[in-house]
Scaffold this active site. Structure first.
Site, PDB file in Angstrom:
ATOM      1  N   HIS A 100      88.549  63.750  38.719  1.00 22.60           N
ATOM      2  CA  HIS A 100      87.735  62.341  38.372  1.00 22.60           C
ATOM      3  C   HIS A 100      86.561  62.089  38.440  1.00 22.60           C
ATOM      4  O   HIS A 100      86.029  60.925  38.748  1.00 22.60           O
ATOM      5  CB  HIS A 100      88.811  61.106  38.852  1.00 22.60           C
TER       6      HIS A 100
ATOM      7  N   ARG B 168     102.996  61.939  39.369  1.00 20.40           N
ATOM      8  CA  ARG B 168     102.848  62.987  40.217  1.00 20.40           C
ATOM      9  C   ARG B 168     103.155  62.476  41.802  1.00 20.40           C
ATOM     10  O   ARG B 168     102.840  61.253  41.947  1.00 20.40           O
ATOM     11  CB  ARG B 168     101.287  63.395  40.393  1.00 20.40           C
TER      12      ARG B 168
ATOM     13  N   ARG C 206      84.294  67.350  28.123  1.00 24.27           N
ATOM     14  CA  ARG C 206      84.971  67.157  29.471  1.00 24.27           C
ATOM     15  C   ARG C 206      85.939  68.187  29.963  1.00 24.27           C
ATOM     16  O   ARG C 206      86.515  68.776  29.022  1.00 24.27           O
ATOM     17  CB  ARG C 206      85.781  66.023  29.574  1.00 24.27           C
TER      18      ARG C 206
ATOM     19  N   ASN D 233      87.273  65.432  24.700  1.00 24.80           N
ATOM     20  CA  ASN D 233      88.003  65.625  25.756  1.00 24.80           C
ATOM     21  C   ASN D 233      89.226  66.425  25.088  1.00 24.80           C
ATOM     22  O   ASN D 233      90.269  65.663  24.520  1.00 24.80           O
ATOM     23  CB  ASN D 233      88.359  64.141  26.363  1.00 24.80           C
TER      24      ASN D 233
ATOM     25  N   GLU E 297      84.180  56.691  31.654  1.00 22.54           N
ATOM     26  CA  GLU E 297      84.043  58.251  31.634  1.00 22.54           C
ATOM     27  C   GLU E 297      82.840  58.786  30.490  1.00 22.54           C
ATOM     28  O   GLU E 297      82.254  59.675  30.602  1.00 22.54           O
ATOM     29  CB  GLU E 297      85.144  59.123  31.856  1.00 22.54           C
TER      30      GLU E 297
END
Ligand code: AMP
Length: 397
Positions: A176, A236, A87, A13, A381
């Site tokens: 996601h 955010r 990813r 990632n 993940e």
């Protein structure tokens, strides 16, 4: 006992200044993990956790992505990875599943930086670096957006002129994806409900999103063109009136870049509490009576519950809600508050079971007679990316 790693897949990632990695055995029973951070700076280093769980830190002052990957691949070489799965944040409209890297795929990952300027270029760097070091190594890209490509137009289109969709690809994509896919699959394996199942999945971490998944397919999700839309997150804002931009430009003379930074980096839990983006800090401050922290907590839960309720409209049936992510897996009080706000769904919860579900535990906390199942499922993940990588290469046994 010797620990072995059979036919491992390396999951990468690559972020703008970091590389998270995991070498995962075919049976998912063993893994080596690590993080290269502060890339490009004097403090660049690799934090590596060996197969036996012992840790080492390697200083790579000033090291680039390429240098970090050289070191990481050298650390892992003896275990002979059979493939690398990356990813990649944005797959645009083109990619609805994981694909093997070809020159065309790499070109597309780079081109899609228009939709993910911070992420896709770093993801492409990782692919190129592995290619330069191990040209024969099969590489696969697993897109964060791909799982949501089953969302129908009624949910993915914005109510703006058609030409912006057709010519500029302006639509909701969702993110996601690997996490929502993993936890909904896992919930379907664990549940006693006859299928097909309808799940509302709440990925609550530093980034937060929710999704509606029916029979293994995403039908709607809270994030949009970018990961800014939807739930309130660590830094955010989530949903905001789009008129805010012009208002702040007019009244404060803020530039679009300043507004974008404010909404992505200075908002959410951090912005409302004025303290931190870390839920543990917010919970502690709220317990000590800090009013801003209390409001940040209430807003976080209210907005999450409101989104889950609205996403239920996408599902033909509602089997249950699945919580995941650092907050969803660990913060039992947040789960408690969210479930309580969903007061019209005939949910019965077992609050003792809820309180016991922390630190990576997987389990169910609805009480007898509940119309809706309640699950906590730690996301994985990396495993999902390893699995999709093997699938894309035809290596799944
Ligand atoms: P993630 O991005 O999934 O790693 O999640 C990070 C978020 O999880 C941060 O806001 C952390 O404060 C939160 N988190 C981790 N552990 C706990 C915990 N025990 N209680 C509350 N929040 C937690």
């Amino acid at each position: 006992m010797t620990i072995t790693l059979t036919n491992p897949t390396l999951v990468l990632n690559c972020g703008s200044s970091s590389i998270k990695y995991a070498l995962i055995s075919e049976d998912n029973n063993t893994r080596i993990t690590g993080l290269a951070e502060n890339l490009g700076l004097d403090t660049a280093r690799i934090k590596h956790t060996r197969l036996d769980g012992s840790k080492e830190e390697i200083n790579i002052a000033g090291g680039s992505h390429k240098l970090a990957l050289q070191k990481i691949l050298a650390l892992l070489e003896q275990y002979k990875p059979i493939a690398v799965g990356h990813r990649v944040v944005h797959g645009g409209r083109e990619f609805s599943s994981a694909v093997q890297v070809t020159p065309h795929v790499l070109k597309e990952v780079k081109r899609l930086k228009i939709l993910a300027p911070l992420h896709n270029p770093a993801n492409a760097l990782g692919i190129e670096a592995v290619n330069a070091i191990y040209p024969e190594m099969p590489q696969v890209v697993v897109f964060d957006t791909a799982f949501h490509q089953t969302v129908p137009p009624v949910a993915y289109r914005y109510a703006i002129p058609k030409a912006l969709y057709e010519e500029e690809r302006i639509r909701r994509y969702g993110f996601h994806g690997t996490s929502h896919a993993y936890v909904s699959d896992r919930a379907s394996q664990l549940t006693d409900a006859p299928g097909p199942h309808g799940w509302l999945t709440a990925h609550l971490g530093n980034g937060c999103s929710a999704a509606a998944i029916y029979d293994g397919k995403s039908l709607d999700t809270s994030m949009g063109l970018t990961p800014l839309e939807g739930l309130m997150m660590g830094t955010r804002s989530g949903d905001i009136d789009p008129g805010l931009h012009i208002h702040l430009k007019r009244t404060l003379g803020m530039s679009l870049e300043e507004i974008d930074t404010m909404l992505n980096k200075q908002s959410g839990l951090l912005g409302v509490s004025g303290l931190s983006n870390d839920m543990r800090t917010i919970e502690q401050a709220a317990n000590e009576g800090n009013e801003d922290a209390k409001l940040a907590l209430e807003m976080f839960c209210y907005r999450a519950a409101k989104y889950l309720a609205s996403l239920s409209c996408a599902l033909p049936i509602l089997t249950g809600i699945v919580f995941t992510g650092g907050i969803g897996e660990n913060a039992d009080k947040i789960r408690h508050n969210i479930v309580q706000i969903l007061r019209h769904f005939d949910i019965q919860a077992d609050w003792d079971k809820n309180a016991a579900l922390i630190r990576g535990n997987e389990g169910r906390f609805d009480a007898a007679g509940s119309e809706v199942q309640l699950w906590v499922i730690p996301t994985d993940e990396e495993y999902r990316i390893a699995q999709e990588t093997r699938e894309a290469l035809g290596l799944l046994s």
